[in-house]
Design a protein around this motif. Structure first.
Motif, PDB file in Angstrom:
ATOM      1  N   GLY A  10       0.941  -1.221   0.120  1.00  0.00           N
ATOM      2  CA  GLY A  10      -0.070  -0.006  -0.003  1.00  0.00           C
ATOM      3  C   GLY A  10       0.936   1.428  -0.053  1.00  0.00           C
ATOM      4  N   SER A  11       0.242   2.352   0.273  1.00  0.00           N
ATOM      5  CA  SER A  11       1.034   3.526   0.244  1.00  0.00           C
ATOM      6  C   SER A  11       1.098   4.027   1.771  1.00  0.00           C
ATOM      7  CB  SER A  11       0.015   4.602  -0.470  1.00  0.00           C
ATOM      8  OG  SER A  11       0.764   6.003  -0.440  1.00  0.00           O
ATOM      9  N   VAL A  12       2.294   4.522   2.027  1.00  0.00           N
ATOM     10  CA  VAL A  12       2.616   5.000   3.443  1.00  0.00           C
ATOM     11  C   VAL A  12       3.517   6.028   3.503  1.00  0.00           C
ATOM     12  CG1 VAL A  12       4.545   3.299   3.507  1.00  0.00           C
ATOM     13  CG2 VAL A  12       3.385   4.286   5.660  1.00  0.00           C
ATOM     14  N   GLN A  13       3.240   6.942   4.391  1.00  0.00           N
ATOM     15  CA  GLN A  13       4.293   8.142   4.539  1.00  0.00           C
ATOM     16  C   GLN A  13       5.598   7.531   5.044  1.00  0.00           C
ATOM     17  OE1 GLN A  13       2.192  11.102   7.122  1.00  0.00           O
ATOM     18  NE2 GLN A  13       1.676  12.364   5.125  1.00  0.00           N
ATOM     19  N   ALA A  14       6.590   8.503   4.675  1.00  0.00           N
ATOM     20  CA  ALA A  14       7.987   8.213   4.959  1.00  0.00           C
ATOM     21  C   ALA A  14       7.910   8.238   6.556  1.00  0.00           C
ATOM     22  CB  ALA A  14       8.741   9.171   4.616  1.00  0.00           C
ATOM     23  N   GLY A  15       8.627   7.042   7.101  1.00  0.00           N
ATOM     24  CA  GLY A  15       8.639   6.978   8.453  1.00  0.00           C
ATOM     25  C   GLY A  15       7.563   6.206   8.966  1.00  0.00           C
ATOM     26  N   GLY A  16       6.487   5.639   8.368  1.00  0.00           N
ATOM     27  CA  GLY A  16       5.697   4.796   8.586  1.00  0.00           C
ATOM     28  C   GLY A  16       6.013   3.255   8.470  1.00  0.00           C
ATOM     29  N   SER A  17       5.044   2.194   8.727  1.00  0.00           N
ATOM     30  CA  SER A  17       5.157   0.963   8.718  1.00  0.00           C
ATOM     31  C   SER A  17       4.225   0.126   7.771  1.00  0.00           C
ATOM     32  CB  SER A  17       5.001   0.300  10.129  1.00  0.00           C
ATOM     33  OG  SER A  17       6.074   1.046  10.818  1.00  0.00           O
ATOM     34  N   LEU A  18       4.688  -1.027   7.358  1.00  0.00           N
ATOM     35  CA  LEU A  18       3.746  -1.941   6.734  1.00  0.00           C
ATOM     36  C   LEU A  18       4.290  -3.213   7.063  1.00  0.00           C
ATOM     37  CD1 LEU A  18       3.258  -0.376   3.029  1.00  0.00           C
ATOM     38  CD2 LEU A  18       1.731  -0.586   4.615  1.00  0.00           C
ATOM     39  N   ARG A  19       3.128  -4.181   7.071  1.00  0.00           N
ATOM     40  CA  ARG A  19       3.491  -5.705   7.335  1.00  0.00           C
ATOM     41  C   ARG A  19       2.967  -6.449   6.031  1.00  0.00           C
ATOM     42  NH1 ARG A  19       0.852  -9.969  10.847  1.00  0.00           N
ATOM     43  NH2 ARG A  19       2.539 -11.368  11.483  1.00  0.00           N
ATOM     44  N   LEU A  20       3.915  -6.956   5.343  1.00  0.00           N
ATOM     45  CA  LEU A  20       3.590  -7.877   4.117  1.00  0.00           C
ATOM     46  C   LEU A  20       3.279  -9.015   4.447  1.00  0.00           C
ATOM     47  CD1 LEU A  20       6.217  -6.487   1.485  1.00  0.00           C
ATOM     48  CD2 LEU A  20       4.033  -5.434   1.991  1.00  0.00           C
ATOM     49  N   SER A  21       2.615  -9.933   3.988  1.00  0.00           N
ATOM     50  CA  SER A  21       2.195 -11.295   4.134  1.00  0.00           C
ATOM     51  C   SER A  21       2.278 -12.028   2.808  1.00  0.00           C
ATOM     52  CB  SER A  21       0.894 -11.445   4.770  1.00  0.00           C
ATOM     53  OG  SER A  21       0.512 -10.991   5.911  1.00  0.00           O
ATOM     54  N   CYS A  22       2.656 -13.430   2.732  1.00  0.00           N
ATOM     55  CA  CYS A  22       2.787 -14.160   1.765  1.00  0.00           C
ATOM     56  C   CYS A  22       2.144 -15.394   2.077  1.00  0.00           C
ATOM     57  CB  CYS A  22       4.177 -14.320   1.198  1.00  0.00           C
ATOM     58  SG  CYS A  22       4.276 -15.491  -0.094  1.00  0.00           S
ATOM     59  N   ALA A  23       1.023 -15.777   1.674  1.00  0.00           N
ATOM     60  CA  ALA A  23       0.529 -17.195   1.886  1.00  0.00           C
ATOM     61  C   ALA A  23       0.958 -18.058   0.796  1.00  0.00           C
ATOM     62  CB  ALA A  23      -0.927 -17.170   1.734  1.00  0.00           C
ATOM     63  N   TYR A  24       1.520 -19.505   1.303  1.00  0.00           N
ATOM     64  CA  TYR A  24       1.977 -20.491   0.484  1.00  0.00           C
ATOM     65  C   TYR A  24       1.371 -21.799   0.613  1.00  0.00           C
ATOM     66  CZ  TYR A  24       5.162 -20.568   4.655  1.00  0.00           C
ATOM     67  OH  TYR A  24       5.524 -20.694   5.816  1.00  0.00           O
ATOM     68  N   THR A  25       1.273 -22.442  -0.556  1.00  0.00           N
ATOM     69  CA  THR A  25       0.372 -23.663  -0.537  1.00  0.00           C
ATOM     70  C   THR A  25       1.083 -24.903   0.007  1.00  0.00           C
ATOM     71  OG1 THR A  25       0.785 -24.138  -2.857  1.00  0.00           O
ATOM     72  CG2 THR A  25      -1.228 -22.809  -2.214  1.00  0.00           C
ATOM     73  N   ASN A  26       2.575 -24.791  -0.251  1.00  0.00           N
ATOM     74  CA  ASN A  26       3.505 -25.826   0.050  1.00  0.00           C
ATOM     75  C   ASN A  26       4.695 -25.169   1.108  1.00  0.00           C
ATOM     76  OD1 ASN A  26       2.360 -26.604  -3.010  1.00  0.00           O
ATOM     77  ND2 ASN A  26       2.881 -28.338  -1.790  1.00  0.00           N
ATOM     78  N   ARG A  27       4.638 -25.754   2.160  1.00  0.00           N
ATOM     79  CA  ARG A  27       5.587 -25.302   3.165  1.00  0.00           C
ATOM     80  C   ARG A  27       7.197 -25.433   2.541  1.00  0.00           C
ATOM     81  NH1 ARG A  27       5.077 -27.631   8.793  1.00  0.00           N
ATOM     82  NH2 ARG A  27       3.030 -26.756   8.449  1.00  0.00           N
ATOM     83  N   PRO A  28       7.778 -24.231   2.442  1.00  0.00           N
ATOM     84  CA  PRO A  28       9.238 -24.412   2.025  1.00  0.00           C
ATOM     85  C   PRO A  28      10.011 -24.414   3.008  1.00  0.00           C
ATOM     86  CG  PRO A  28       8.218 -21.807   2.264  1.00  0.00           C
ATOM     87  CD  PRO A  28       7.352 -22.933   2.810  1.00  0.00           C
ATOM     88  N   TYR A  29      11.457 -24.785   2.329  1.00  0.00           N
ATOM     89  CA  TYR A  29      12.412 -24.531   3.671  1.00  0.00           C
ATOM     90  C   TYR A  29      12.810 -23.381   3.831  1.00  0.00           C
ATOM     91  CZ  TYR A  29      16.140 -26.241   6.735  1.00  0.00           C
ATOM     92  OH  TYR A  29      16.882 -26.291   7.723  1.00  0.00           O
ATOM     93  N   SER A  30      13.279 -22.601   2.477  1.00  0.00           N
ATOM     94  CA  SER A  30      13.968 -21.292   2.401  1.00  0.00           C
ATOM     95  C   SER A  30      12.846 -20.384   1.777  1.00  0.00           C
ATOM     96  CB  SER A  30      15.233 -21.416   1.906  1.00  0.00           C
ATOM     97  OG  SER A  30      15.922 -22.373   2.328  1.00  0.00           O
ATOM     98  N   ALA A  31      12.761 -19.299   2.438  1.00  0.00           N
ATOM     99  CA  ALA A  31      12.059 -18.235   1.714  1.00  0.00           C
ATOM    100  C   ALA A  31      12.642 -16.954   1.876  1.00  0.00           C
ATOM    101  CB  ALA A  31      10.504 -18.307   2.526  1.00  0.00           C
ATOM    102  N   ALA A  32      12.282 -15.941   0.985  1.00  0.00           N
ATOM    103  CA  ALA A  32      12.547 -14.476   0.896  1.00  0.00           C
ATOM    104  C   ALA A  32      11.784 -13.629   0.395  1.00  0.00           C
ATOM    105  CB  ALA A  32      13.999 -14.567   0.224  1.00  0.00           C
ATOM    106  N   TRP A  33      12.160 -12.356   0.657  1.00  0.00           N
ATOM    107  CA  TRP A  33      11.354 -11.223   0.037  1.00  0.00           C
ATOM    108  C   TRP A  33      12.431 -10.532  -0.852  1.00  0.00           C
ATOM    109  CZ3 TRP A  33       6.385 -10.240   0.541  1.00  0.00           C
ATOM    110  CH2 TRP A  33       5.592 -10.719   1.511  1.00  0.00           C
ATOM    111  N   PHE A  34      12.049  -9.973  -2.067  1.00  0.00           N
ATOM    112  CA  PHE A  34      12.712  -9.298  -2.884  1.00  0.00           C
ATOM    113  C   PHE A  34      11.993  -8.050  -3.228  1.00  0.00           C
ATOM    114  CE2 PHE A  34      16.089 -12.099  -4.258  1.00  0.00           C
ATOM    115  CZ  PHE A  34      15.626 -13.367  -3.770  1.00  0.00           C
ATOM    116  N   ARG A  35      12.431  -7.141  -3.631  1.00  0.00           N
ATOM    117  CA  ARG A  35      11.854  -5.909  -4.234  1.00  0.00           C
ATOM    118  C   ARG A  35      12.292  -5.330  -5.502  1.00  0.00           C
ATOM    119  NH1 ARG A  35      13.610  -1.698   0.477  1.00  0.00           N
ATOM    120  NH2 ARG A  35      15.674  -1.407  -0.286  1.00  0.00           N
ATOM    121  N   GLN A  36      11.788  -4.930  -6.100  1.00  0.00           N
ATOM    122  CA  GLN A  36      12.262  -4.255  -7.540  1.00  0.00           C
ATOM    123  C   GLN A  36      11.384  -2.876  -7.695  1.00  0.00           C
ATOM    124  OE1 GLN A  36      11.646  -6.570 -11.122  1.00  0.00           O
ATOM    125  NE2 GLN A  36      13.299  -5.641 -12.092  1.00  0.00           N
ATOM    126  N   ALA A  37      12.292  -1.589  -7.798  1.00  0.00           N
ATOM    127  CA  ALA A  37      11.983  -0.308  -8.037  1.00  0.00           C
ATOM    128  C   ALA A  37      11.941  -0.051  -9.454  1.00  0.00           C
ATOM    129  CB  ALA A  37      12.782   0.422  -7.301  1.00  0.00           C
TER     130      ALA A  37
END
Length: 123
Positions: A10-37
Motif C-alpha cells: 500500500g501507500s505509506v508516509q515516510a517513517g511509517g510501517s507496513l506488514r507484508l504477508s505471503c501465503a503459500y500452499t506448500n511449506r518451503p524450507y527457505s523463503a525470502a522477500w525481494f523488491r524491484q523499483a
C-alpha cells in the motif's frame, strides 16, 4: 504446483510501517522477500531458512523483520521506518530445498514466486 499470494502492500508516509504477508500452499524450507523499483534490478531484501536463521540487506537491517508461521503457511515482512528508497514491488519467493545462508538473498536460489505487491512511500 506451489502458489504464493502476497498481500499488505500500500501507500505509506515516510517513517511509517507496513506488514507484508505471503501465503503459500506448500511449506518451503527457505523463503525470502525481494523488491524491484522502476528502472532497477530486483534486490533481495531478506531471507529466512527452516532453522529460523535470517539474512538482511544492509539497507533494511534494523528496520525490517522477516518471519514465518508454518501453522498458517505464511511468510511475513514487517517494515518499519519506511524510506523513499524502500518503494517498489515486493515479491515473496520460496524453495523447498535449503538455501545456503549466504545465498538467501539470491534470486536464482528460488523456484517459486508470487505476483508481487506494491509499496509506495510518500512524503
Amino acid at each position: 504446483q506451489v502458489q504464493l499470494v502476497e498481500s499488505g502492500g500500500g501507500s505509506v508516509q515516510a517513517g511509517g510501517s507496513l506488514r507484508l504477508s505471503c501465503a503459500y500452499t506448500n511449506r518451503p524450507y527457505s523463503a525470502a522477500w525481494f523488491r524491484q523499483a522502476p528502472g532497477k534490478e530486483r534486490e533481495g531484501v531478506a531471507g529466512i531458512n527452516g532453522d529460523g536463521r535470517t539474512e538482511y540487506a544492509d539497507s533494511v537491517r534494523g528496520r525490517f523483520t522477516i518471519s514465518r508461521d508454518n501453522t498458517k503457511n505464511s511468510l511475513y515482512l514487517q517494515m518499519n521506518n519506511l524510506q523513499f528508497e524502500d518503494a517498489g514491488v515486493y515479491y515473496c519467493a520460496t524453495s523447498r530445498w535449503e538455501v545456503p545462508h549466504a545465498d538467501l538473498r539470491r534470486a536464482d536460489q528460488y523456484t517459486n514466486w508470487g505476483q508481487g505487491t506494491q509499496v509506495t512511500v510518500s512524503s
